[in-house]
Design a protein around this motif. Structure first.
Motif, PDB file in Angstrom:
ATOM      1  N   ARG A  48       0.842  -1.207   0.000  1.00 52.53           N
ATOM      2  CA  ARG A  48       0.000   0.000   0.000  1.00 52.53           C
ATOM      3  C   ARG A  48       0.874   1.254   0.000  1.00 52.53           C
ATOM      4  N   ALA A  51       1.986   1.710  -3.464  1.00 52.92           N
ATOM      5  CA  ALA A  51       0.905   2.232  -4.321  1.00 52.92           C
ATOM      6  C   ALA A  51       0.588   3.693  -4.019  1.00 52.92           C
ATOM      7  N   LEU A  53      -0.978   4.505  -1.259  1.00 55.59           N
ATOM      8  CA  LEU A  53      -2.233   4.491  -0.503  1.00 55.59           C
ATOM      9  C   LEU A  53      -2.006   4.698   0.989  1.00 55.59           C
ATOM     10  N   ALA A  67       0.759   8.540 -12.258  1.00 53.06           N
ATOM     11  CA  ALA A  67      -0.304   7.880 -11.481  1.00 53.06           C
ATOM     12  C   ALA A  67      -1.182   6.999 -12.379  1.00 53.06           C
ATOM     13  N   ALA A  68      -1.387   7.440 -13.622  1.00 54.96           N
ATOM     14  CA  ALA A  68      -2.253   6.678 -14.535  1.00 54.96           C
ATOM     15  C   ALA A  68      -1.612   5.359 -14.956  1.00 54.96           C
ATOM     16  N   LEU A  70      -0.040   3.280 -12.951  1.00 60.59           N
ATOM     17  CA  LEU A  70       0.105   2.392 -11.798  1.00 60.59           C
ATOM     18  C   LEU A  70      -1.153   1.540 -11.646  1.00 60.59           C
ATOM     19  N   TYR A  72      -3.134  -1.535  -9.460  1.00 58.97           N
ATOM     20  CA  TYR A  72      -3.133  -2.189  -8.150  1.00 58.97           C
ATOM     21  C   TYR A  72      -4.252  -3.219  -8.121  1.00 58.97           C
ATOM     22  N   PHE A  91     -16.857   3.081 -15.999  1.00 60.64           N
ATOM     23  CA  PHE A  91     -16.608   4.106 -14.973  1.00 60.64           C
ATOM     24  C   PHE A  91     -15.107   4.297 -14.764  1.00 60.64           C
ATOM     25  N   TRP A  92     -14.390   3.193 -14.592  1.00 60.69           N
ATOM     26  CA  TRP A  92     -12.937   3.312 -14.355  1.00 60.69           C
ATOM     27  C   TRP A  92     -12.230   3.878 -15.593  1.00 60.69           C
ATOM     28  N   LYS A  94     -13.437   6.012 -17.745  1.00 63.82           N
ATOM     29  CA  LYS A  94     -13.677   7.459 -17.788  1.00 63.82           C
ATOM     30  C   LYS A  94     -12.800   8.182 -16.776  1.00 63.82           C
ATOM     31  N   LEU A  95     -12.663   7.594 -15.592  1.00 66.90           N
ATOM     32  CA  LEU A  95     -11.832   8.241 -14.562  1.00 66.90           C
ATOM     33  C   LEU A  95     -10.381   8.386 -15.014  1.00 66.90           C
ATOM     34  N   TYR A  96      -9.934   7.424 -15.830  1.00 64.96           N
ATOM     35  CA  TYR A  96      -8.556   7.468 -16.314  1.00 64.96           C
ATOM     36  C   TYR A  96      -8.454   8.145 -17.681  1.00 64.96           C
TER      37      TYR A  96
ATOM     38  N   ALA B   4     -13.047  14.216 -13.678  1.00 62.30           N
ATOM     39  CA  ALA B   4     -13.143  13.081 -12.743  1.00 62.30           C
ATOM     40  C   ALA B   4     -14.309  13.294 -11.768  1.00 62.30           C
ATOM     41  N   HIS B   7     -17.558  12.520 -13.473  1.00 58.99           N
ATOM     42  CA  HIS B   7     -17.805  11.080 -13.645  1.00 58.99           C
ATOM     43  C   HIS B   7     -18.226  10.438 -12.315  1.00 58.99           C
ATOM     44  N   LEU B  86      -6.417   5.952  -6.192  1.00 55.46           N
ATOM     45  CA  LEU B  86      -5.342   5.667  -7.157  1.00 55.46           C
ATOM     46  C   LEU B  86      -5.535   6.401  -8.490  1.00 55.46           C
ATOM     47  N   PRO B  88      -5.722   9.062 -11.521  1.00 52.18           N
ATOM     48  CA  PRO B  88      -4.756  10.131 -11.830  1.00 52.18           C
ATOM     49  C   PRO B  88      -5.384  11.528 -11.766  1.00 52.18           C
ATOM     50  N   GLY B 223      -5.899   6.190   2.260  1.00 50.63           N
ATOM     51  CA  GLY B 223      -5.874   4.727   2.210  1.00 50.63           C
ATOM     52  C   GLY B 223      -5.601   4.091   3.556  1.00 50.63           C
TER      53      GLY B 223
END
Lengths: 218, 225
Positions: A48, A51, A53, A67-68, A70, A72, A91-92, A94-96, B4, B7, B86, B88, B223
């Protein structure tokens, strides 16, 4: 070899309880590193920290990837049970800032053998299926640094083999991988190096072949 | 960061509204409060505009606590919180996304509380309703900014969940007071004295809570357990 992650004299405490101290190591690109140690040795905490975290109590951690880049994959599946498999991935994505249309996501679900469940609510999935969806999320990111915390937990033999194939493929792609495994003897042949956490310290950091020749049993 | 946040907000609204994630409980609690207070009136008796506005904001405040508890609990089921940490983008994107979703849900709830206040508390819509509406939005922005910050604090161990309501209500007092003072204009014939000052106070607290959210959120939403 390009270094993706480095820890220098890293230490972590929860209150007065030290989890590990003075850990220094580096993760190169295009390699697999097994992180070994007994239960409670601090492997997951160390991961962690790797990462980003968890904050270190002492020392430093340096990431040489964005960060994009990495990925986990841990015990938790990061799945939203009321969303379908496809919606979770979208969803993930779009976040990236990645392409989230069906045509780009369905092949990923096919890779983890979940294509026919693409529109089903992931809350109905078994633990193994949810973990495969989690693997699809990581594959979507095409990470340069991949951190795996006992990723095979809950997977059947076929799914575990799929996971190992994807780990090997990530290494071929040039990713640096740190992998906490319960089955060090079984997974060591895939690994280039091993970090052993023991007595709150990094007791071994070196070649996997040399470690196994030493007759270590984990 | 804004993308972000958008979303995250869209996903939360989808889970709460389309997939029946549970705005119903917050609505029922608010409506129950309005109904119970209506029972305190004699038949034919009319409650003061300020009293009605106070009950309206009480319902809204309880609704806000449930809404933000619900929004942050979405990430606790399978530890998706770690996934969000996590991503970006700055972690404040989570605060903003949850705040936006909470603001929309709160406004939707008030869309039901407002006519319910008129019906149950025997009020009528006054001439100064546009100003009251502006005030409602100003107070809601502050409630959402603070709710999003403290909603994150309340997640995790059960003992910490009570923190949201314990910490939230005292901090909300100035905003609620402003909302009650100017909000009563919606049910009265004229604007109350000093309405502009109350609006200024609400805007100042909005800025304060937004600033606190941006600065403090990364210490709260982390975290480490």
């Amino acid at each position: 070899m390009e270094c993706l992650l480095a820890l220098s004299h890293a230490g972590k405490c929860y209150g007065t309880r030290a989890i590990f101290k003075d850990v220094s190591c580096a993760v190169p690109a295009g390699s697999i590193t097994l992180l070994a140690g007994a239960n409670g040795a601090g492997k997951s905490t160390l991961m962690r920290v790797m990462a980003g975290l968890s904050r270190l109590t002492a020392g430093t951690v340096s990431h040489h990837v964005e960060a994009a880049a990495l990925g986990y994959l841990g015990h938790a599946t990061f799945v939203y049970p009321t969303l379908s498999a496809l919606e979770n991935l979208a969803f993930w994505a779009k976040l990236y800032g990645l392409n989230a249309n069906e045509h780009s996501l369905l092949p990923l679900l096919r890779r983890v053998e979940l294509e026919r469940f693409a529109r089903e609510r992931s809350g109905t999935f078994s633990r193994g299926m949810a973990q495969r969806l989690n693997l699809a999320r990581v594959l979507l990111l095409q990470p340069r640094l991949l951190l795996l915390d006992e990723p095979a937990t809950g997977l059947d033999v076929r799914s575990a083999a799929l996971l190992r194939a994807e780990i090997a493929a990530a290494k071929e792609r040039g990713a640096g991988i740190v992998w906490i495994s319960h089955d060090v003897a079984g997974d060591a042949p895939l690994a280039d190096s091993i970090f052993l956490l023991q007595d709150k310290k990094l007791a071994y950091a070196g070649s996997a072949a040399a470690f196994m020749q030493g007759g270590a049993v984990w | 960061m804004v993308a972000a946040s958008w979303h995250i907000a869209a996903k939360d609204l989808r889970l709460c509204l389309v997939r029946g994630g549970g705005l119903v409980q917050a609505l029922l609690l608010g409506l129950l409060l309005l109904f119970v207070f209506s029972l305190s009136q004699q038949v034919g008796e009319t409650m003061s505009a300020q009293g009605a506005a106070a009950i309206f904001w009480l319902s809204s405040a309880f609704c806000q606590v449930l809404v933000f508890n619900m929004l942050y609990s979405l990430e606790e089921v399978n530890a998706s919180r770690l996934g969000l940490l996590l991503m970006p983008a700055p972690v404040q994107a989570v605060w903003l996304g949850k705040g936006l979703a909470g603001l929309v849900l709160l406004l939707l709830a008030q869309l039901i509380f407002l006519p319910a206040s008129v019906v149950f508390l025997g009020q009528h819509i006054g001439a100064a309703w546009p100003q009251a509406l502006l005030m409602l939005f100003l107070v809601d922005v502050g409630m959402a900014a603070l709710g999003s910050l403290l909603g994150a604090l309340s997640q995790g161990q059960a003992a910490r969940e009570s923190l949201l309501s314990i910490v939230l209500f005292p901090l909300l007092v100035p905003l609620l007071l402003a909302g009650i003072r100017v909000g009563s204009a919606a049910f009265a014939a004229a604007m109350p004295e000093g309405a502009a000052s109350w609006m200024g106070i609400a805007a100042a607290f909005d800025a304060l809570f937004c600033g606190a959210g941006i600065v403090l959120f990364s210490f709260i939403y982390a975290g480490d357990d």
